[in-house]
Design an enzyme around this catalytic site. Structure first.
Site, PDB file in Angstrom:
ATOM      1  NE  ARG A 180      -0.025  -0.257   4.869  1.00 58.00           N
ATOM      2  CZ  ARG A 180      -0.393  -0.322   6.131  1.00 58.00           C
ATOM      3  NH1 ARG A 180      -1.654  -0.175   6.468  1.00 58.00           N
ATOM      4  NH2 ARG A 180       0.500  -0.542   7.069  1.00 58.00           N
ATOM      5  CB  CYS A 228       3.047   9.938  -7.373  1.00 56.29           C
ATOM      6  SG  CYS A 228       3.427  11.690  -7.608  1.00 56.29           S
ATOM      7  CG  ASN A 241      -3.588   4.036   7.699  1.00 55.17           C
ATOM      8  OD1 ASN A 241      -4.365   3.965   8.647  1.00 55.17           O
ATOM      9  ND2 ASN A 241      -2.435   3.394   7.678  1.00 55.17           N
ATOM     10  CD  GLU A 242       0.810   4.156  10.289  1.00 52.92           C
ATOM     11  OE1 GLU A 242       1.415   3.408   9.499  1.00 52.92           O
ATOM     12  OE2 GLU A 242       0.793   3.958  11.520  1.00 52.92           O
ATOM     13  CB  CYS A 263       7.668  10.214 -10.011  1.00 47.20           C
ATOM     14  SG  CYS A 263       6.388  11.479  -9.838  1.00 47.20           S
ATOM     15  CB  CYS A 265       7.628  14.462  -7.456  1.00 50.23           C
ATOM     16  SG  CYS A 265       6.158  13.717  -6.707  1.00 50.23           S
ATOM     17  CD  GLU A 268      -3.398   2.088  12.934  1.00 50.59           C
ATOM     18  OE1 GLU A 268      -2.336   1.438  13.039  1.00 50.59           O
ATOM     19  OE2 GLU A 268      -3.858   2.460  11.850  1.00 50.59           O
ATOM     20  CD1 TRP A 303       2.871  -6.391   9.289  1.00 45.84           C
ATOM     21  CD2 TRP A 303       3.879  -5.704   7.412  1.00 45.84           C
ATOM     22  NE1 TRP A 303       2.298  -5.213   8.903  1.00 45.84           N
ATOM     23  CE2 TRP A 303       2.892  -4.756   7.756  1.00 45.84           C
ATOM     24  CE3 TRP A 303       4.652  -5.473   6.251  1.00 45.84           C
ATOM     25  CZ2 TRP A 303       2.646  -3.603   6.982  1.00 45.84           C
ATOM     26  CZ3 TRP A 303       4.406  -4.324   5.492  1.00 45.84           C
ATOM     27  CH2 TRP A 303       3.409  -3.411   5.855  1.00 45.84           C
ATOM     28  CD  GLU A 342      -1.135  -4.660   8.560  1.00 43.32           C
ATOM     29  OE1 GLU A 342      -2.222  -4.536   9.162  1.00 43.32           O
ATOM     30  OE2 GLU A 342      -0.408  -3.706   8.270  1.00 43.32           O
ATOM     31  CD  GLN A 343      -1.797 -14.805   6.545  1.00 47.71           C
ATOM     32  OE1 GLN A 343      -0.585 -14.944   6.433  1.00 47.71           O
ATOM     33  NE2 GLN A 343      -2.659 -15.636   5.981  1.00 47.71           N
TER      34      GLN A 343
HETATM   35  C1  GLA Z   1       0.040   0.841  10.883  1.00 47.67           C
HETATM   36  C2  GLA Z   1      -1.166   1.037  10.013  1.00 47.67           C
HETATM   37  C3  GLA Z   1      -2.201  -0.028  10.157  1.00 47.67           C
HETATM   38  C4  GLA Z   1      -1.551  -1.360  10.260  1.00 47.67           C
HETATM   39  C5  GLA Z   1      -0.564  -1.394  11.373  1.00 47.67           C
HETATM   40  C6  GLA Z   1       0.102  -2.732  11.499  1.00 47.67           C
HETATM   41  O1  GLA Z   1       0.039   1.500  12.055  1.00 47.67           O
HETATM   42  O2  GLA Z   1      -1.776   2.287  10.164  1.00 47.67           O
HETATM   43  O3  GLA Z   1      -3.047  -0.006   9.036  1.00 47.67           O
HETATM   44  O4  GLA Z   1      -0.921  -1.629   9.075  1.00 47.67           O
HETATM   45  O5  GLA Z   1       0.422  -0.446  11.126  1.00 47.67           O
HETATM   46  O6  GLA Z   1       1.010  -2.993  10.476  1.00 47.67           O
HETATM   47 ZN    ZN Z   2       5.739  11.706  -7.623  1.00 45.89          ZN
END
Ligand code: GLA
Ligand code: ZN
Length: 666
Positions: free
Chosen positions: A104, A108, A142-143, A150, A153, A300, A308, A348-349
């Site tokens: 994920r 860009c 997310n994060e 590229c 950019c 979180e 992982w 992320e199992q």
């Molecule tokens: C991060 C992400 C989550 C998840 C956890 C665990 O904090 O925000 O989506 O991926 O890590 O890997």
């Molecule tokens: Zn770029």
């Protein structure tokens, strides 16, 4: 109400299971869930074909159990049909390689097609849920992170530079491109600092890192605009990555958000330590609180072993609750555990939730259920209270970025140095704010400016004002070395602070690994302090108006000043000439606190963490035992124990292993 919840992925489980999940959540005292931040392909299975039915059903099941909803926008993980449209959607790494589909955060942040797709999905989602009674707020993406190198950019970087410098002449002059004949005659010639180009011009590299940070701030703003327009009653946040993440200027990122949230994993699978260093999460909490000078959420919070490919040490009994209380103790107003149930599929199992793969409640669920019941009792008392430190540390992203370009010494990292200073205060139970160098410092007695490498006149003036008014300022090596263009100043070091410091750096020595000098304290107040070591870097100081606090005892700079103290206006400046390690700051902390008249909350052993939150004159005291054995703590005044039905508590109390006390001062 105190928000206490989980990150939940109904799309990863059969719908028949949802009612059972909602029931178990409610029984554990949970009242909020974050949903949908990785469900783009479920919400828009084909371009402009939307399906929110499944999410409507999940939300109504959760809402029927009294759970509130924070919705994630799903842009951290785009669907394959989108990424197949144009290879330019994928980010390019520093080594020049374009990333491929698989994980994920592949996009860009400056791609116009991605911006378009983002606006569409966020608008559709926002319109659908704008007036849903269960939805209280949004998490964007997310994060955020990862720089993109590229060609798109690169073009955007050239535009960004044009805005900043106005003319090529100005840029050439400020970067000093005459060096190695890099003088640019067209904006289009300016490269991004790919690894293939090798050690770049420091001015170019710092600007590129700023530009990358601005790119995410701007991309976030695209989503903020859509959400504000459609959902004026909802708040907006993003889940940041704590103090440790150093590629985005989090002060800038937080500016456009209503609320800062961050992700807290004390036991990482990348870090197989038997013991958790609790000061790390404490520093992250303080840094996240400082971004907006307001309380935060943990979006979180670790709920089980992380993993992982490999699996971390399992959180010991009591740790999940302890870490969650620790965040509250530092100003969290919401705690959301990642994740509810451990995934059966995907990367992320092994990133464990409160429930294991099988879905039956176990030890971790029971621990959180206990905390849920506690928060139902005390949540109201915590609500609206704030942390109010007299000590601050200045976090400079410009300096941090500049050290990523040039570490100065291979053993040095800005983050580790910052942490060494922080830890000395943490272990003495001194609360700390982590704020921007431009922040108003009037509320503080003692301010640490670790390695304030890139120093503007504005910041120097802010520090002068603070000291003149009576504050104690502590600076460490490599301060004031660079101007805002990452050029070395034409002044004796510490540059713009040399006057304030009352000492100049006469020369410096960058030490090899394992090498050290010894310090002898000569100031009478410190004379009995056992010698501490100087390592990594040694500045030889030459006082003008300052007095000598310590000198080196070895090598060619034996007898030369290593630490000085200067009086200026109503205040004082301590100049420390060596980076050294945490022990040096441990040795100096009591003296510095005395000098500034800053008090620890309580005097007790370092393994027990003590913090306070205030509401007017009402004081909440958090006492956290981070060890696996009982600890005795002598309270200095009468309190009531909020976790024990407000029973009075005085004198020496015993904390069970990994237990927490939440006390209110009578
Ligand atoms: C991060 C992400 C989550 C998840 C956890 C665990 O904090 O925000 O989506 O991926 O890590 O890997
Ligand atoms: Zn770029």
């Amino acid at each position: 109400m105190f928000y206490f919840g989980v990150d939940y992925y109904p799309e990863q489980w059969p719908a028949e299971r949802w009612p059972e999940d909602a029931r178990l959540m409610a029984e554990a005292g949970l009242n909020v869930v974050r949903l949908a931040e990785f469900a783009w392909s479920r919400m828009e299975p084909q371009e402009e074909v939307y399906d929110f039915d499944w999410l409507d059903r999940a939300i109504s099941i959760l809402a029927s159990r009294g759970l509130h909803v924070v919705l994630g926008t799903p842009t951290a993980s785009p669907p394959p049909w989108l990424m197949a449209q144009d290879p330019a959607l994928f980010r390019v790494r520093e080594d020049g390689q374009r990333v491929t589909f698989g994980n994920r955060r592949t996009y860009c942040p400056n791609n116009p097609l991605y911006h378009q797709a983002t606006r569409r999905i966020v608008a559709a989602l926002a319109e659908h849920y704008a007036s849903h009674p269960a939805v209280i707020g949004w998490q964007i993406d997310n994060e955020f992170g990862e720089r993109c190198y590229c060609p798109l950019c690169a073009r955007a970087f050239q535009d960004w530079l044009q805005q900043r410098y106005g003319s090529l002449d100005a840029l050439n002059q400020r970067w000093g491109t005459v060096f190695w004949s890099h003088t640019y005659s067209d904006w289009g010639e300016i490269p991004v600092p790919l690894a293939t180009g090798s050690s770049p011009n420091p001015g170019l590299a710092l600007d590129f890192f700023r530009f990358c940070s601005d790119s995410y701030v701007a991309y976030q703003q695209v989503q903020v605009n859509v959400l504000r327009d459609r959902c004026p009653t909802h708040w907006i946040t993003h889940n940041l990555m704590g103090f440790g993440y150093d590629r985005i200027n989090y002060f800038d990122l937080a500016r456009d958000l209503d609320l800062v949230a961050w992700d807290n994993y004390p036991r990482g699978y990348w870090d197989m330590q038997a013991d958790v260093d609790a000061s790390r999460a404490a520093l992250s909490c303080d840094a996240m609180r400082g971004l907006k000078d307001q309380n935060f959420w943990v979006m979180e919070q670790q709920a089980g072993p992380s993993g992982w490919e490999t699996v971390s040490v399992a959180p010991r009994p009591g740790e999940l609750r302890l870490w969650a209380y620790q965040a509250i103790a530092h100003g969290a107003d919401g705690i959301v555990f990642f994740r509810w149930r451990t995934a059966r599929f995907g990367t992320e199992q092994y990133w464990h939730g409160l429930l294991d793969h099988h879905g039956h409640p176990g030890r971790r669920y029971a621990e959180i259920k206990r905390m849920g019941a506690e928060l139902e009792q005390i949540g109201e008392r915590i609500h609206g209270s704030h942390v109010a430190p007299a000590v601050a540390m200045l976090l400079s992203y410009d300096s941090r970025f500049a050290f990523q370009v040039q570490a100065n010494n291979p053993q040095f990292t800005y983050s580790a140095h910052f942490h060494h200073v922080y830890r000395a205060l943490y272990e003495r139970h001194v609360p700390v704010d982590v704020v921007a160098p431009t922040a108003d410092l009037a509320a503080y007695r003692l301010v640490f400016a670790p390695a304030l490498h890139v120093l503007s006149e504005e910041v120097a003036e802010n520090l002068r004002r603070f000291v003149q008014a009576g504050g104690v300022l502590v600076v460490t090596p490599r301060t004031g070395v660079k101007d805002e263009d990452n050029a070395v100043v034409e002044l004796p070091l510490p540059g713009l602070l040399a006057g304030l410091s009352g000492a100049e750096v006469e020369e410096y020595d960058s030490l090899p690994p394992g090498a050290y000098n010894e310090l002898e304290f000569v100031l009478p107040e410190l004379a009995m302090t056992p010698p501490a070591r100087a390592s990594v870097w040694c500045d030889v100081l030459k006082p003008s108006s300052a007095t000598v606090v310590a000198h080196y005892t070895q090598d060619y700079n034996a007898g030369q000043p290593a630490i000085t103290l200067n009086r200026s206006g109503q205040g004082q400046v301590v100049t420390i000439g060596t980076f050294s390690d945490a022990d040096l700051y441990r040795a100096l902390a009591p003296w510095l606190l005395d000098l500034a008249g800053a008090q620890p909350i309580l005097t007790t052993q370092a393994e027990v963490e003590v913090t306070e939150r205030w509401q007017g004159q009402r004081r909440l005291l958090f006492v956290l035992n981070h060890t696996d054995h009982a600890q005795e703590v002598a309270l200095d005044r009468g309190t009531i124990n909020l976790l024990d039905g407000s029973a009075p508590l005085t004198g020496t109390v015993t904390l069970a292993p990994r237990d927490t006390l939440v006390l209110e001062t009578q």
